[in-house]
Design a protein around this motif. Sequence first.
Motif, PDB file in Angstrom:
ATOM      1  N   UNK A  12       0.825  -1.212   0.000  1.00  0.00           N
ATOM      2  CA  UNK A  12       0.000   0.000   0.000  1.00  0.00           C
ATOM      3  C   UNK A  12       0.860   1.264   0.000  1.00  0.00           C
ATOM      4  N   UNK A  13       1.990   1.224   0.692  1.00  0.00           N
ATOM      5  CA  UNK A  13       2.889   2.383   0.700  1.00  0.00           C
ATOM      6  C   UNK A  13       3.442   2.626  -0.703  1.00  0.00           C
ATOM      7  N   UNK A  14       3.858   1.561  -1.367  1.00  0.00           N
ATOM      8  CA  UNK A  14       4.422   1.685  -2.717  1.00  0.00           C
ATOM      9  C   UNK A  14       3.379   2.221  -3.696  1.00  0.00           C
ATOM     10  N   UNK A  15       2.143   1.740  -3.578  1.00  0.00           N
ATOM     11  CA  UNK A  15       1.089   2.151  -4.512  1.00  0.00           C
ATOM     12  C   UNK A  15       0.506   3.515  -4.154  1.00  0.00           C
ATOM     13  N   UNK A  16       0.282   3.747  -2.857  1.00  0.00           N
ATOM     14  CA  UNK A  16      -0.457   4.930  -2.444  1.00  0.00           C
ATOM     15  C   UNK A  16       0.345   6.210  -2.375  1.00  0.00           C
ATOM     16  N   UNK A  17       1.586   6.147  -1.906  1.00  0.00           N
ATOM     17  CA  UNK A  17       2.366   7.361  -1.664  1.00  0.00           C
ATOM     18  C   UNK A  17       2.479   8.275  -2.888  1.00  0.00           C
ATOM     19  N   UNK A  18       2.768   7.759  -4.095  1.00  0.00           N
ATOM     20  CA  UNK A  18       2.904   8.666  -5.249  1.00  0.00           C
ATOM     21  C   UNK A  18       1.594   9.343  -5.661  1.00  0.00           C
ATOM     22  N   UNK A  19       0.460   8.807  -5.229  1.00  0.00           N
ATOM     23  CA  UNK A  19      -0.835   9.325  -5.676  1.00  0.00           C
ATOM     24  C   UNK A  19      -1.506  10.266  -4.684  1.00  0.00           C
ATOM     25  N   UNK A  20      -0.915  10.453  -3.516  1.00  0.00           N
ATOM     26  CA  UNK A  20      -1.527  11.318  -2.510  1.00  0.00           C
ATOM     27  C   UNK A  20      -1.113  12.764  -2.764  1.00  0.00           C
ATOM     28  N   UNK A  21      -2.077  13.598  -3.098  1.00  0.00           N
ATOM     29  CA  UNK A  21      -1.832  15.011  -3.383  1.00  0.00           C
ATOM     30  C   UNK A  21      -2.232  15.860  -2.180  1.00  0.00           C
ATOM     31  N   UNK A  22      -1.767  17.098  -2.187  1.00  0.00           N
ATOM     32  CA  UNK A  22      -2.086  18.027  -1.108  1.00  0.00           C
ATOM     33  C   UNK A  22      -3.151  19.006  -1.587  1.00  0.00           C
ATOM     34  N   UNK A  23      -4.341  18.970  -0.952  1.00  0.00           N
ATOM     35  CA  UNK A  23      -5.450  19.815  -1.382  1.00  0.00           C
ATOM     36  C   UNK A  23      -5.700  20.993  -0.443  1.00  0.00           C
TER      37      UNK A  23
END
Length: 452
Positions: free
Chosen positions: A168-179
Amino acid sequence: MAIIAIALLTFLGVLTETSMNVAFPTLMHQFHVSLAAVQWLTTGYLLANSILMLASAFFNKRFKARYLFFAAAFFFGVGDCICATATQFPVLLFGRIIQAGGVGFSGPLLTNLILATVPSHRLGTYLGFANLIILVGPALGPSFGGLIVNVASWRLIFWSTLPLVIILVVIGAPNIKQYAKTAKYAFNWLQFSLLSTALVSVMVVISLLAVPTQWLASLLLFWVAVMSAGAFIVVAQKPTSKHFLNVNIFRQPIFLLSFIPYVFMQFSNLSMNFLLPNFVQIVGQASPFIGGLILLPGSIINGLGQPVYGWLLDQYGGKLPLYVGNTCFLLAATTLMIWIPTLSISLILLVYLLFASGRSLAFSNTMTFSLKRLSPQVQADANAVYSTGQQVMGAAGTNVTAVLMSSVHFNLSGVHTNLIIGSRIMLGLIVVIGIGNFLCYWKLFKLSGVKA
């Protein structure tokens, strides 16, 4: 993808939490501890969650979402390793408290991300889909835990989730943006310490009620809780540049009248999830797998129904889901209170299905109904209070249920009879909660301009 990754990490936390409930009889035997002691694996976990969630509004304003996601994964992974290798009960409990950081960070992060990116008229649907992923945990947890305890070791509950966290860290981290913008705020450690002390003291007092010889310690801790809570209320009213939690949210009637049924439904839910598996194992002599299996159908409906329940709120308002849901909740609790000693395992499963369906229909929609009517400036604080409240009351529900099931004694009654009496008292309390929920909803709709 970001919402899915955060929701799945939260799901893993809920999965391990509910998996452990059905392993309690096994752990009691292995570590030579009582039911009142072993339930701290759940109570301590939920309490640690709640303490972290107290500060979630500050975290949301101070740190980027990606950093919070990394923190959640780190705490969950480290806790996994400690629990899987624990050879003593205190070490296992310590690992569970560390592991609680996973949901403590990821749960509020998920809701805040949805609030920041989804329009108000779609909140019910989107929060429903997020809850669908998370609430599959209670659906699978008891059966998953019961199966593992039956065929292998309870340690596999933790080893099996560790690789998933890394993925989940490998998949999720690049896709989390700051809104949302972040800033360097000073944290109010005094308020945080006072409120945390009050919460921990209350939980320990409830647990000590099962040990009559500890009445002096219970009394002292009770006064610590009262004084800490009182000091927090006084300090929180004073102007300060330091940030923690905006307690003025409680002055908004719409929030307060939704918060009360919301947290007491979670109290009832965790109580029922603790009571039924242990009841059928101890009184009914069922296996851990069967103990977990009785929760499976209701929990599946609980999870899969979330998007539909959220859609009902968006389309028809709060009256339908909240009133109908609480009616099912109340009918199921009343049925169990009256007839639980005579019900077969199959009938208990069906009644729990009604309970879980009603509770699920009303629970998340209670929070969403209120959030739609609060200004964006206070939504993060409201989310922090909701998240903390449900964790604290969930811990209290487990704790109170364990005390009643293990400490009710009548001189001429056997162990099983005493446990049945304690269970009925707990179920009676849930019935009272259901009645109180109706009163809160009626007043809530009246204040909101919804015809009740």
